[in-house]
Design a protein around this motif. Structure first.
Motif, PDB file in Angstrom:
ATOM      1  N   THR A  89       0.196   4.011  -3.881  1.00  0.00           N
ATOM      2  CA  THR A  89      -0.244   2.637  -3.727  1.00  0.00           C
ATOM      3  C   THR A  89      -0.832   2.351  -2.180  1.00  0.00           C
ATOM      4  O   THR A  89      -1.740   1.874  -1.958  1.00  0.00           O
ATOM      5  CB  THR A  89       0.766   1.624  -4.017  1.00  0.00           C
ATOM      6  OG1 THR A  89       1.205   2.303  -5.334  1.00  0.00           O
ATOM      7  CG2 THR A  89       0.458   0.531  -4.274  1.00  0.00           C
ATOM      8  N   ILE A  93      -4.569   1.300  -1.446  1.00  0.00           N
ATOM      9  CA  ILE A  93      -4.957   0.114  -0.719  1.00  0.00           C
ATOM     10  C   ILE A  93      -5.568   0.309   0.492  1.00  0.00           C
ATOM     11  O   ILE A  93      -6.432  -0.547   0.884  1.00  0.00           O
ATOM     12  CB  ILE A  93      -3.366  -0.565  -0.430  1.00  0.00           C
ATOM     13  CG1 ILE A  93      -2.862  -1.299  -1.732  1.00  0.00           C
ATOM     14  CG2 ILE A  93      -3.744  -1.645   0.672  1.00  0.00           C
ATOM     15  CD1 ILE A  93      -1.727  -1.895  -1.512  1.00  0.00           C
ATOM     16  N   LEU A 210      -4.822  -0.181  -8.585  1.00  0.00           N
ATOM     17  CA  LEU A 210      -3.629   0.045  -8.122  1.00  0.00           C
ATOM     18  C   LEU A 210      -2.567   0.895  -9.007  1.00  0.00           C
ATOM     19  O   LEU A 210      -2.007   1.726  -8.882  1.00  0.00           O
ATOM     20  CB  LEU A 210      -2.863  -1.158  -7.725  1.00  0.00           C
ATOM     21  CG  LEU A 210      -3.329  -1.931  -6.281  1.00  0.00           C
ATOM     22  CD1 LEU A 210      -2.508  -3.099  -6.243  1.00  0.00           C
ATOM     23  CD2 LEU A 210      -3.406  -0.794  -5.532  1.00  0.00           C
TER      24      LEU A 210
END
Lengths: 219, 226
Positions: A89, A93, A210
């Motif tokens: 994640t 990101i 995600l």
């Protein structure tokens, strides 16, 4: 998940980008030369409708160019190294944030090029700005995922544009409509539902990225 | 009987809808006239396609949570079957459009744009599968793409037409419709069974394709697909 690590990753991306300036320069050169071709063919008496369409076409292909690099540069060894250090994640990101910033730069340059060489017919600049930002967030996050998929095929740039074209069509259509509203200077009440739609698509795409990235990342 | 009763139902319903679709009473509507009978064929085919796309997405999710190749196989077969239903859906739509809109393809309709995008998505999905040689990698990557693409297609088909100002399709923007006001009870009695029939038929096709692919795998690898 740790924000320090995301910032570290982001810093690394920028460092790499500025060390080898050729990739960024090539994208900006692509934008400039395309807009120059538009200038040569339209001679600055371009219709406002066509202006918006051309801007988004330039932006879309520049975005594919820019985002496709985000995973091709990573070799197998480095991916393995990242795998031991980061959570997927965090990794995705940072990639999405980096692509958003990169695309914002590309968008700024293309709007400037259009304004300089062709024309700037937009009447409602704030709406135009919001459209560009929300559109870029959607493009950047979906293109990040697509570039990861494309890099896994071990194939080239062509599969990247093929993969992203159909999934980006709804985003592009909404952006085009909003841009047309901004060019015509229509009342805000006309545009609200499209802005909400675009924001919802943004949320959906980021959520999906995600959720899905950890499956791509695992070998 | 235990295994084929629903296949029988599917055949009966589809046969019934074809016969009643051509012989039954339909309301006389302006412009649409007799072409309203296309409702019995065009719309159920799209419904079956949407259902199969959903099934494909579901099995992709299932594959990602279990990493069993048989789930990926079902997902890809469902995508194939969906494509199989998209083609006749498109053809019946085009024939209908030739007589009501004057030409087979109208550019300014969000539903048609959405369907075109959906078909391109699934063609890209097959291309992606063909490009990756390794079975597990292929299954994983294409499952991710399938889920992402299904969500975007869903946005396109379900949400975008509601945002866009008007669709030329009957039932939108004051066009004469087979919508809720114009479809009378005798039409409903044909339409709903037709939908059920075609959806069952799509599951039958999925079943056959899935079994065929499993056998093919067994022949090639000399073991059962897990």
């Amino acid at each position: 998940m740790n924000s320090d690590r995301i910032i570290a990753l982001l810093k690394k991306e920028f460092l790499l980008e500025f060390r080898q300036k050729t990739s960024l320069a090539s994208i900006l050169l692509y934008v400039l030369s395309t807009v120059f071709i538009f200038f040569l063919s339209f001679k600055s008496n371009i219709k406002p409708d066509a202006w918006g369409i051309l801007l988004w076409i330039v932006l879309f292909f520049a975005a594919i160019n820019a985002a496709s690099k985000s995973f091709f540069t990573e070799g197998k060894a480095r991916s393995l190294y990242n795998y031991t250090l980061y959570h997927p994640t965090e990794f995705v990101i940072s990639k999405i944030l980096y692509n958003i910033l990169l695309l914002a730069l590309v968008a700024l340059c293309s709007v400037l090029c259009f304004a300089w060489l062709v024309s700037y017919p937009v009447q409602n600049s704030l709406l135009f700005f919001i459209t560009i930002i929300t559109g870029i967030i959607a493009l950047a996050s979906s293109l990040t995922l697509m570039s990861c998929i494309a890099s896994k095929t071990g194939n080239n740039y062509s599969i990247m544009s093929l993969l992203s074209m159909p999934v980006c069509i709804p985003v592009l259509l909404l952006c085009l409509r909003l841009t047309r509203n901004a060019i015509d200077g229509l009342d805000w009440s006309v545009s609200y539902k499209y802005i909400t739609g675009l924001c919802l698509i943004d949320v959906l795409i980021i959520g999906l990225s995600l959720f899905l990235f950890k499956y791509l990342w695992r070998e | 009987m235990k295994h084929f009763w629903w296949k029988l139902i599917s055949v009966i319903l589809i046969l019934g809808s074809i016969i009643m679709g051509f012989l039954g009473e339909v309301p006389r509507l302006n412009i649409l006239n007799e072409t309203i009978r296309n409702l019995y064929f065009h719309v159920p085919l799209w419904f079956a396609m949407l259902v199969q796309m959903g099934v494909s997405c579901f099995f992709s999710l299932k594959y990602l949570s279990s990493y069993k190749l048989k789930n990926d196989l079902t997902a890809s077969c469902a995508a194939y079957v969906g494509g199989m239903f998209a083609l006749p859906g498109l053809i019946t739509g085009s024939i209908w459009a030739t007589y009501t809109w004057g030409k087979p393809w109208v550019a300014d309709d969000p539903k048609m744009q959405g369907v075109m995008a959906a078909m391109i998505v699934y063609m890209v999905y097959y291309l992606l599968r063909a490009l990756i040689p390794d079975m597990q990698t292929k299954a994983r990557i294409s499952a991710v793409y399938n889920i992402f693409a299904f969500c975007m297609t869903f946005v396109f088909i379900m949400i975008y037409p509601r945002l866009a100002p008007s669709s030329l399709h009957p039932g939108n923007g004051g066009n004469p419709a087979f919508g809720k006001y114009d479809m009378d009870n005798s039409m409903r009695a044909v339409f709903y069974p037709a939908c059920v029939g075609w959806i069952l038929m799509s599951f039958w096709l999925l079943n056959i394709l899935n079994r065929y692919k499993k056998l093919q795998y067994k022949l090639e690898h000399h073991e059962n697909l897990e």
